[in-house]
Design a protein around this motif. Structure first.
Motif, PDB file in Angstrom:
ATOM      1  N   TYR A 187      79.690  23.972 -17.194  1.00  0.00           N
ATOM      2  CA  TYR A 187      80.140  24.334 -18.473  1.00  0.00           C
ATOM      3  C   TYR A 187      80.566  22.906 -19.138  1.00  0.00           C
ATOM      4  N   GLY A 216      80.713  26.141 -24.575  1.00  0.00           N
ATOM      5  CA  GLY A 216      81.544  26.786 -25.105  1.00  0.00           C
ATOM      6  C   GLY A 216      81.571  26.128 -26.631  1.00  0.00           C
ATOM      7  N   VAL A 253      79.838  30.773 -24.932  1.00  0.00           N
ATOM      8  CA  VAL A 253      81.214  31.339 -25.106  1.00  0.00           C
ATOM      9  C   VAL A 253      81.763  31.038 -26.700  1.00  0.00           C
ATOM     10  N   ALA A 256      85.698  28.981 -28.068  1.00  0.00           N
ATOM     11  CA  ALA A 256      86.116  28.495 -26.832  1.00  0.00           C
ATOM     12  C   ALA A 256      87.239  27.532 -26.683  1.00  0.00           C
ATOM     13  N   PRO A 257      88.247  27.632 -25.745  1.00  0.00           N
ATOM     14  CA  PRO A 257      89.522  26.795 -25.784  1.00  0.00           C
ATOM     15  C   PRO A 257      88.769  25.194 -25.752  1.00  0.00           C
ATOM     16  N   PRO A 260      90.065  23.869 -21.451  1.00  0.00           N
ATOM     17  CA  PRO A 260      90.027  25.064 -20.738  1.00  0.00           C
ATOM     18  C   PRO A 260      90.829  24.888 -19.565  1.00  0.00           C
ATOM     19  N   THR A 261      91.563  26.016 -19.351  1.00  0.00           N
ATOM     20  CA  THR A 261      92.369  26.392 -18.055  1.00  0.00           C
ATOM     21  C   THR A 261      91.846  26.512 -16.807  1.00  0.00           C
ATOM     22  N   ASP A 263      92.432  29.745 -15.397  1.00  0.00           N
ATOM     23  CA  ASP A 263      92.202  30.982 -15.483  1.00  0.00           C
ATOM     24  C   ASP A 263      90.725  31.091 -16.220  1.00  0.00           C
ATOM     25  N   PHE A 264      90.561  30.283 -17.165  1.00  0.00           N
ATOM     26  CA  PHE A 264      89.145  30.139 -17.937  1.00  0.00           C
ATOM     27  C   PHE A 264      87.997  29.637 -16.895  1.00  0.00           C
ATOM     28  N   GLN A 267      87.717  32.508 -14.587  1.00  0.00           N
ATOM     29  CA  GLN A 267      86.811  33.787 -15.156  1.00  0.00           C
ATOM     30  C   GLN A 267      85.467  33.790 -15.514  1.00  0.00           C
ATOM     31  N   HIS A 268      85.127  32.541 -15.646  1.00  0.00           N
ATOM     32  CA  HIS A 268      83.455  32.233 -16.018  1.00  0.00           C
ATOM     33  C   HIS A 268      82.847  31.763 -14.623  1.00  0.00           C
TER      34      HIS A 268
END
Length: 347
Positions: A187, A216, A253, A256-257, A260-261, A263-264, A267-268
């Motif tokens: 990512y 992202g 994405v 995108a944040p 990135p956390t 959780d992110f 999730q991916h």
């Protein structure tokens, strides 16, 4: 047994100056007409003679076209006048160009010879985007910088007009590689504004860290917060289309944040996060990659062209804005002549 069908080879040529999603969409359409897409890119000197100064150097334009996922072969220093003998040299069956007229310095049609030979096809020109428009956006921002809380329309609705964007996103993503369970997923996050060779080389290096690359794309608001008054030049969807056209990217994405956390990442199903040089929207004291580092998923990629950046491109253009303004005036006059030629050809 019947002989195997000869692959249909297609020729497309152009300047590809400030390579954007309009260029990529033309190449996508051309590739649909055959099997192998050969793209000729004009040199700086050839463009200067027929059109005016370039925004990007020829080496940058060659690299940008090579990175487009629909391109199979690139021919450097292609002539501005498209000739039948050149199509024959590269074993191309026909030439494809947008549904607008392109002329030489003397006003003659660049494609008159291949048209007369019946070896010319047209694709639809992408509305709402051009290199000239991008230059105008930068010049506008020089004189009308964004202030805190300013609207992102920059008082230029054309810069953020969305022309069937959702359909284009679907078409650009249509041949993407499906993600499978054995993939090592990489990512990267960024603005990817004015998509350029620096982005391309970073994405290429990141893709080598795994087998599936997700990019992202930051929102317009986050880009504006981090880059202040000059950005973004291109809106979220325009930037996403440029990234999707890159052969090293498998998926994107949107919005995108910046940080990135965990959780992110989960999730991916992300295995590794590669660093960009994009400035954080958070406090300078906050490490936006902290979650990836804590999870042991962080990797830094050395960019072989660190001098290539959106800032460098914009600065180059603004430093030469009078030259580009003159180019745009010349192009407008030439476009009027081309429109007359097109109207006459359809009568």
């Amino acid at each position: 047994m019947a002989a195997p069908r000869k692959p249909v080879r297609i020729w497309v040529d152009g300047c590809f100056d400030g390579m954007h999603y309009g260029h990529a969409n033309a190449l996508r359409q051309a590739k649909l007409m055959g099997d192998v897409l050969v793209v000729g890119v004009h040199s700086d000197a050839e463009i200067e003679r027929n059109k005016g100064p370039t925004v990007m150097r020829e080496d940058e334009r060659y690299a940008a076209v090579r990175a487009c996922k629909w391109v199979d072969e690139v021919v450097e220093d292609a002539p501005y006048l498209t000739r039948v003998e050149f199509l024959d040299k590269y074993d191309c069956d026909f030439c494809v160009h947008g549904d607008d007229v392109t002329t030489m310095a003397d006003g003659s049609d660049c494609y008159h010879e291949v048209k007369a030979a019946g070896r010319y096809r047209e694709c639809k020109r992408t509305e709402g985007i051009s290199t000239t428009d991008l230059v105008e956006r930068m010049l506008f921002l020089k004189n009308n910088p964004l202030l805190a809380g300013s609207s992102l329309d920059y008082k230029r609705p054309q810069a953020f007009a969305v022309h069937d964007t959702e359909e284009k996103l679907r078409l650009f993503a249509n041949n993407r590689k499906p993600q499978v369970g054995v993939d090592r997923i990489v990512y990267v996050g960024g603005a990817f504004d004015m998509f350029h060779p620096g982005h391309i080389e970073f994405l290429k290096g990141a893709r080598q860290q795994g087998t599936f690359l997700i990019a992202g794309i930051y929102s317009d608001e986050n880009v504006s917060l981090t880059r202040h008054s000059k950005y973004p030049i291109m809106n979220l969807h325009e930037r996403a289309l440029s990234v999707l056209a890159c052969r090293y990217v498998d998926d994107i994405v949107l919005d995108a944040p910046v940080a990135p956390t965990l959780d992110f990442l989960e999730q991916h199903h992300i295995d590794v996060v590669c660093n960009t040089t994009f400035a954080s929207a958070a406090s300078p004291d906050q490490d936006v990659f902290r979650a990836a580092k804590d999870a042991g998923k962080y990797c830094e990629i050395e960019n072989p062209v660190p001098h290539a950046s959106s800032d460098a491109i914009v600065t180059r253009i603004l430093d030469n804005h009078l030259k580009y303004e003159e180019r745009n005036r010349r192009k407008a006059a030439k476009a009027a002549l081309e429109a007359q030629l097109e109207a006459a050809s359809r009568q």
